[in-house]
Write an enzyme that holds these catalytic residues in place. Structure first.
Site, PDB file in Angstrom:
ATOM      1  N   GLY A  37       0.833  -1.214   0.000  1.00 36.81           N
ATOM      2  CA  GLY A  37       0.000   0.000   0.000  1.00 36.81           C
ATOM      3  C   GLY A  37       0.862   1.256   0.000  1.00 36.81           C
ATOM      4  CG  ASP A  61      -0.587   0.382  -3.931  1.00 32.48           C
ATOM      5  OD1 ASP A  61      -0.448   0.985  -2.846  1.00 32.48           O
ATOM      6  OD2 ASP A  61      -1.690   0.320  -4.544  1.00 32.48           O
ATOM      7  CB  VAL A  85      -2.367  -7.532   0.433  1.00 29.80           C
ATOM      8  CG1 VAL A  85      -1.225  -6.560   0.251  1.00 29.80           C
ATOM      9  CG2 VAL A  85      -3.679  -6.824   0.744  1.00 29.80           C
ATOM     10  CE1 TYR A 178      -9.937   0.500   8.043  1.00 29.44           C
ATOM     11  CE2 TYR A 178     -10.449   1.755  10.010  1.00 29.44           C
ATOM     12  CZ  TYR A 178      -9.566   1.411   8.998  1.00 29.44           C
ATOM     13  OH  TYR A 178      -8.319   1.985   8.961  1.00 29.44           O
TER      14      TYR A 178
HETATM   15  P1  NAD Z   1      -4.552   5.434   1.080  1.00 34.36           P
HETATM   16  O1  NAD Z   1      -5.847   5.125   0.453  1.00 34.36           O
HETATM   17  O2  NAD Z   1      -3.872   6.701   0.719  1.00 34.36           O
HETATM   18  O3  NAD Z   1      -3.518   4.227   0.842  1.00 34.36           O
HETATM   19  C1  NAD Z   1      -3.911   2.871   0.824  1.00 34.36           C
HETATM   20  C2  NAD Z   1      -3.070   2.143  -0.221  1.00 34.36           C
HETATM   21  O4  NAD Z   1      -3.379   0.738  -0.155  1.00 34.36           O
HETATM   22  C3  NAD Z   1      -3.380   2.598  -1.641  1.00 34.36           C
HETATM   23  O5  NAD Z   1      -2.179   2.898  -2.333  1.00 34.36           O
HETATM   24  C4  NAD Z   1      -4.118   1.417  -2.245  1.00 34.36           C
HETATM   25  O6  NAD Z   1      -3.964   1.296  -3.660  1.00 34.36           O
HETATM   26  C5  NAD Z   1      -3.492   0.253  -1.489  1.00 34.36           C
HETATM   27  N1  NAD Z   1      -4.315  -0.965  -1.519  1.00 34.36           N
HETATM   28  C6  NAD Z   1      -5.662  -1.062  -1.320  1.00 34.36           C
HETATM   29  N2  NAD Z   1      -6.063  -2.341  -1.477  1.00 34.36           N
HETATM   30  C7  NAD Z   1      -4.949  -3.068  -1.759  1.00 34.36           C
HETATM   31  C8  NAD Z   1      -4.713  -4.445  -2.030  1.00 34.36           C
HETATM   32  N3  NAD Z   1      -5.715  -5.339  -2.061  1.00 34.36           N
HETATM   33  N4  NAD Z   1      -3.440  -4.859  -2.288  1.00 34.36           N
HETATM   34  C9  NAD Z   1      -2.420  -3.960  -2.289  1.00 34.36           C
HETATM   35  N5  NAD Z   1      -2.590  -2.639  -2.058  1.00 34.36           N
HETATM   36  C10 NAD Z   1      -3.837  -2.191  -1.793  1.00 34.36           C
HETATM   37  O7  NAD Z   1      -4.840   5.382   2.655  1.00 34.36           O
HETATM   38  P2  NAD Z   1      -3.897   5.443   3.942  1.00 34.36           P
HETATM   39  O8  NAD Z   1      -4.605   6.263   4.938  1.00 34.36           O
HETATM   40  O9  NAD Z   1      -2.502   5.757   3.572  1.00 34.36           O
HETATM   41  O10 NAD Z   1      -4.016   3.919   4.422  1.00 34.36           O
HETATM   42  C11 NAD Z   1      -2.897   3.128   4.796  1.00 34.36           C
HETATM   43  C12 NAD Z   1      -3.278   2.274   5.995  1.00 34.36           C
HETATM   44  O11 NAD Z   1      -3.538   3.122   7.124  1.00 34.36           O
HETATM   45  C13 NAD Z   1      -4.523   1.408   5.824  1.00 34.36           C
HETATM   46  O12 NAD Z   1      -4.292   0.128   6.372  1.00 34.36           O
HETATM   47  C14 NAD Z   1      -5.575   2.132   6.671  1.00 34.36           C
HETATM   48  O13 NAD Z   1      -6.557   1.253   7.136  1.00 34.36           O
HETATM   49  C15 NAD Z   1      -4.712   2.668   7.776  1.00 34.36           C
HETATM   50  N6  NAD Z   1      -5.278   3.758   8.579  1.00 34.36           N
HETATM   51  C16 NAD Z   1      -5.440   4.994   8.041  1.00 34.36           C
HETATM   52  C17 NAD Z   1      -5.951   6.011   8.834  1.00 34.36           C
HETATM   53  C18 NAD Z   1      -6.160   7.387   8.301  1.00 34.36           C
HETATM   54  O14 NAD Z   1      -6.695   8.235   9.050  1.00 34.36           O
HETATM   55  N7  NAD Z   1      -5.784   7.687   7.063  1.00 34.36           N
HETATM   56  C19 NAD Z   1      -6.299   5.770  10.170  1.00 34.36           C
HETATM   57  C20 NAD Z   1      -6.106   4.501  10.682  1.00 34.36           C
HETATM   58  C21 NAD Z   1      -5.578   3.509   9.879  1.00 34.36           C
END
Ligand code: NAD
Length: 286
Positions: A37, A61, A85, A178
Site C-alpha cells: 500500500g 501496491d 495483498v 473496519y
Molecule cells: P490510502 O488510500 O492513501 O492508501 C492505501 C493504499 O493501499 C493505496 O495505495 C491502495 O492502492 C493500497 N491498496 C488497497 N487495497 C490493496 C490491495 N488489495 N493490495 C495492495 N494494495 C492495496 O490510505 P492510507 O490512509 O494511507 O491507508 C494506509 C493504511 O492506514 C490502511 O491500512 C488504513 O486502514 C490505515 N489507517 C489509516 C488512517 C487514516 O486516518 N488515514 C487511520 C487509521 C488507519
C-alpha cells in the site's frame, strides 16, 4: 574482599556507557524494506522516510499506475511491484522479488488497507463486504507476516510492522466491519510476537487517527456528499483533540521509522497509538 570487588574505573565507565549513543545519523543505512500500500498516503510517506534514512524500498501496491509514478518520484532506491495483498501468491512473489533484487528483507511493513461503507446496524450487514474487507485488512496482513517470516527466520533478524487503527482499539468509532478488521490486526501482532521473538524478529503495529489521505477523504465524501476536499480535510483534522497539531502521513512515517530501526530493538508485540491523545481523551457531558 574489597580488593576482589574493586572494579577499574575504565571498565566501570565502559559498562555504564554501554547502550548510550549520541549517534544521529541515518537509522536504516543498508536496510531493505518492503511496504504494501505504498503507492500513496501513509505507505508512500513511510517509503520516502525510510529512503531518507538509508534504506532501499520495494513499493508494493494494487494500483500499478500510481505505484510506478511513486517509485519514479522516490528515485533510484525505490522499485515498484504490483501486488494484491488478498492474493497469497502475489505476496510470496513480492517477497521473492525483494530477495532477488537486494539479497535480503530487513523490514516488512504490512500497510495496505481499505475502509468500507457498512450499514449502522449489524442486521443489515452484507457479509460479502465483510469478507472483502477482512481479505485485505486481515488476511493480507497475515499473508505478509507469513511470507516475510519465511525469509527472516533463517537470518534470525527482521522487523515487521502493520498498520492497525484507533478504531481497532475503541471499536464502534467507525463502521463495525473496519473496526473488527483493525482489532484483528492488533491481535495478530500480539499473537505472533512470541514465536517471532524466539528468532530475534520484532513485530509491532501502529494505530493512526484521522490522517487526511485518499482513503479517509473518500469515506468522508460518502458521508458528506457535495462537500469539497479542502473542507473535508479540515473536518478530518478538526476531529483531533491535540491542540495546535494535525496528523499528517509523516507522523505515521516517523513512528514506523522508530519501530523499524534499532532505536526500538527491545520493542515487540506493541501497538503504538499515533492519535494525538484521542484514545486517552475522556469527556463528560452532564
Ligand atoms: P490510502 O488510500 O492513501 O492508501 C492505501 C493504499 O493501499 C493505496 O495505495 C491502495 O492502492 C493500497 N491498496 C488497497 N487495497 C490493496 C490491495 N488489495 N493490495 C495492495 N494494495 C492495496 O490510505 P492510507 O490512509 O494511507 O491507508 C494506509 C493504511 O492506514 C490502511 O491500512 C488504513 O486502514 C490505515 N489507517 C489509516 C488512517 C487514516 O486516518 N488515514 C487511520 C487509521 C488507519
Amino acid at each position: 574482599l574489597s580488593k576482589n570487588l574493586s572494579i577499574s574505573s575504565d571498565s566501570l565507565a565502559q559498562s555504564l556507557n554501554r547502550g548510550f549513543s549520541t549517534e544521529t545519523g541515518r537509522k536504516l543505512e543498508g536496510k531493505v524494506a518492503l511496504i504494501t500500500g505504498a503507492a500513496r498516503g501513509i505507505g508512500k510517506a513511510t517509503a520516502a522516510k525510510f529512503i531518507d534514512n538509508g534504506a532501499k524500498v520495494v513499493v508494493a501496491d494494487i494500483d500499478q499506475h500510481i505505484g510506478e509514478e511513486t517509485a519514479k518520484e522516490l528515485g533510484a532506491n525505490a522499485a515498484f511491484i504490483a501486488c494484491d495483498v488478498t492474493n497469497e501468491s502475489d505476496i510470496s512473489n513480492v517477497v521473492d522479488f525483494t530477495i532477488s533484487r537486494h539479497g535480503k528483507l530487513d523490514i516488512m511493513y504490512n500497510n495496505a488497507g481499505v475502509a468500507c461503507n457498512t450499514p449502522p446496524s449489524i442486521v443489515d450487514l452484507d457479509l460479502q463486504v465483510f469478507d472483502r474487507v477482512m481479505g485485505i485488512n486481515v488476511r493480507g496482513v497475515v499473508a505478509g507476516i507469513k511470507h516475510s517470516s519465511r525469509v527472516m527466520i533463517p537470518r534470525r533478524s527482521g522487523s515487521i510492522l502493520c498498520t492497525a487503527s484507533v478504531t481497532g482499539v475503541m471499536g464502534g468509532l467507525a463502521q463495525h466491519t473496519y473496526s473488527v478488521s483493525k482489532s484483528a490486526v492488533i491481535g495478530v501482532v500480539k499473537s505472533m510476537a512470541a514465536e517471532l521473538s524466539s528468532y530475534g524478529i520484532r513485530i509491532n503495529s501502529i494505530s493512526p487517527f484521522a490522517v487526511p489521505t485518499r482513503f479517509v477523504l473518500e469515506e468522508m465524501s460518502r458521508l458528506y456528499p457535495g462537500v469539497d476536499a479542502s473542507r473535508l480535510t479540515e473536518m478530518v483534522q478538526n476531529a483531533g483533540v491535540l491542540k495546535g497539531a494535525n496528523c499528517e502521513p509523516i507522523d505515521i512515517a516517523n513512528a514506523a521509522l522508530y519501530l523499524a530501526s534499532d532505536d526500538a530493538k527491545y520493542v515487540s508485540g506493541h501497538n503504538l497509538m499515533v492519535d494525538g491523545g484521542f484514545t486517552s481523551f475522556k469527556t463528560f457531558n452532564f
